[in-house]
Design a protein around this motif. Structure first.
Motif, PDB file in Angstrom:
ATOM      1  N   VAL A  31      15.711  60.724  77.048  1.00 29.88           N
ATOM      2  CA  VAL A  31      15.142  60.115  78.248  1.00 29.88           C
ATOM      3  C   VAL A  31      14.067  59.134  77.792  1.00 29.88           C
ATOM      4  CG1 VAL A  31      13.864  60.501  80.396  1.00 29.88           C
ATOM      5  CG2 VAL A  31      15.617  62.148  79.670  1.00 29.88           C
ATOM      6  N   ILE A  32      14.166  57.906  78.274  1.00 27.57           N
ATOM      7  CA  ILE A  32      13.172  56.875  77.994  1.00 27.57           C
ATOM      8  C   ILE A  32      12.459  56.584  79.310  1.00 27.57           C
ATOM      9  CG2 ILE A  32      12.809  54.471  77.315  1.00 27.57           C
ATOM     10  CD1 ILE A  32      15.304  54.772  75.509  1.00 27.57           C
ATOM     11  N   SER A  33      11.159  56.830  79.342  1.00 23.21           N
ATOM     12  CA  SER A  33      10.371  56.642  80.559  1.00 23.21           C
ATOM     13  C   SER A  33       9.411  55.474  80.391  1.00 23.21           C
ATOM     14  CB  SER A  33       9.578  57.908  80.890  1.00 23.21           C
ATOM     15  OG  SER A  33      10.442  58.986  81.176  1.00 23.21           O
ATOM     16  N   LEU A  34       9.508  54.532  81.321  1.00 21.81           N
ATOM     17  CA  LEU A  34       8.617  53.367  81.334  1.00 21.81           C
ATOM     18  C   LEU A  34       7.539  53.541  82.397  1.00 21.81           C
ATOM     19  CD1 LEU A  34      11.628  51.006  81.025  1.00 21.81           C
ATOM     20  CD2 LEU A  34      10.064  51.634  79.197  1.00 21.81           C
ATOM     21  N   PHE A  35       7.568  54.673  83.052  1.00 25.88           N
ATOM     22  CA  PHE A  35       6.638  55.105  84.089  1.00 25.88           C
ATOM     23  C   PHE A  35       6.762  56.624  84.083  1.00 25.88           C
ATOM     24  CE2 PHE A  35       6.297  56.756  88.404  1.00 25.88           C
ATOM     25  CZ  PHE A  35       5.127  56.195  88.881  1.00 25.88           C
ATOM     26  N   THR A  36       5.668  57.335  84.177  1.00 26.78           N
ATOM     27  CA  THR A  36       5.763  58.799  84.178  1.00 26.78           C
ATOM     28  C   THR A  36       4.897  59.410  85.273  1.00 26.78           C
ATOM     29  OG1 THR A  36       3.983  59.015  82.551  1.00 26.78           O
ATOM     30  CG2 THR A  36       6.231  58.971  81.693  1.00 26.78           C
ATOM     31  N   ARG A  81      25.420  60.158  72.298  1.00 27.64           N
ATOM     32  CA  ARG A  81      24.363  60.857  73.016  1.00 27.64           C
ATOM     33  C   ARG A  81      24.209  60.206  74.393  1.00 27.64           C
ATOM     34  NH1 ARG A  81      19.064  61.082  70.312  1.00 27.64           N
ATOM     35  NH2 ARG A  81      18.874  63.135  71.249  1.00 27.64           N
ATOM     36  N   THR A  82      23.845  61.004  75.390  1.00 32.07           N
ATOM     37  CA  THR A  82      23.615  60.464  76.730  1.00 32.07           C
ATOM     38  C   THR A  82      22.160  60.055  76.870  1.00 32.07           C
ATOM     39  OG1 THR A  82      23.239  62.689  77.586  1.00 32.07           O
ATOM     40  CG2 THR A  82      25.464  61.762  77.849  1.00 32.07           C
ATOM     41  N   VAL A  83      21.947  58.883  77.467  1.00 33.17           N
ATOM     42  CA  VAL A  83      20.617  58.279  77.546  1.00 33.17           C
ATOM     43  C   VAL A  83      20.313  57.922  78.996  1.00 33.17           C
ATOM     44  CG1 VAL A  83      19.166  56.351  76.781  1.00 33.17           C
ATOM     45  CG2 VAL A  83      20.898  57.307  75.229  1.00 33.17           C
TER      46      VAL A  83
END
Length: 151
Positions: A31-36, A81-83
């Motif tokens: 998981v790539i988060s640009l806002f959390t 891999r799932t992203v």
């Protein structure tokens, strides 16, 4: 957007227009988060990269981060891999990283942008600055943003 590559947000509007939260568990390998926000996941043990960037003009180091995240996402997809790439609503910031990931995977910028608008929403990547970054090339945008920092 394509097999193993997803674009989303922390929030979404239900059929009644009411805002809902999107919480990630263990559905993805990365998981790539640009806002959390706290409580939105992912579960412990899931690879989670965080690089909060604004939904506006980016500084050179933020553009570099976008490039690195896209390279990482593309490599993960190549390795089956799932992203998930996500931001607040899943339109601009995540759209920028996913479009650059698609470019890393061999798409041209126009096709990557069109694919995101077709599969996510016609309003995705409505930030024209982000669209210009993609069509100009992030390498060039990075160099130009670095020049602005020196002025």
């Amino acid at each position: 957007m394509r097999p193993r590559l997803w674009l989303g947000g922390h929030f979404w509007a239900g059929p009644d227009g009411e805002v809902q939260t999107a919480v990630v568990g263990a559905e993805f390998n990365l998981v790539i988060s640009l806002f959390t926000r706290p409580g939105h996941g992912p579960y412990p043990g899931v690879d989670h990269l965080i690089s909060e960037i604004p939904d506006g003009p980016l500084r050179a180091e933020e553009l570099y981060s976008v490039q690195q995240l896209a390279i990482t996402a593309a490599e993960a997809v190549r390795n089956d891999r799932t992203v998930l790439v996500r931001c607040h609503s899943g339109y601009n910031r995540s759209g920028l990283v996913v479009a650059q990931t698609l470019i890393e995977l061999g798409q041209d910028p126009a096709t990557a942008i069109a694919l995101i608008r077709q599969r996510r929403s016609p309003w995705a990547l409505n930030n024209q600055t982000f669209e210009h970054y993609l069509t100009t090339g992030l390498d060039v945008a990075y160099l130009l943003a670095g020049l602005d920092a020196r002025a």
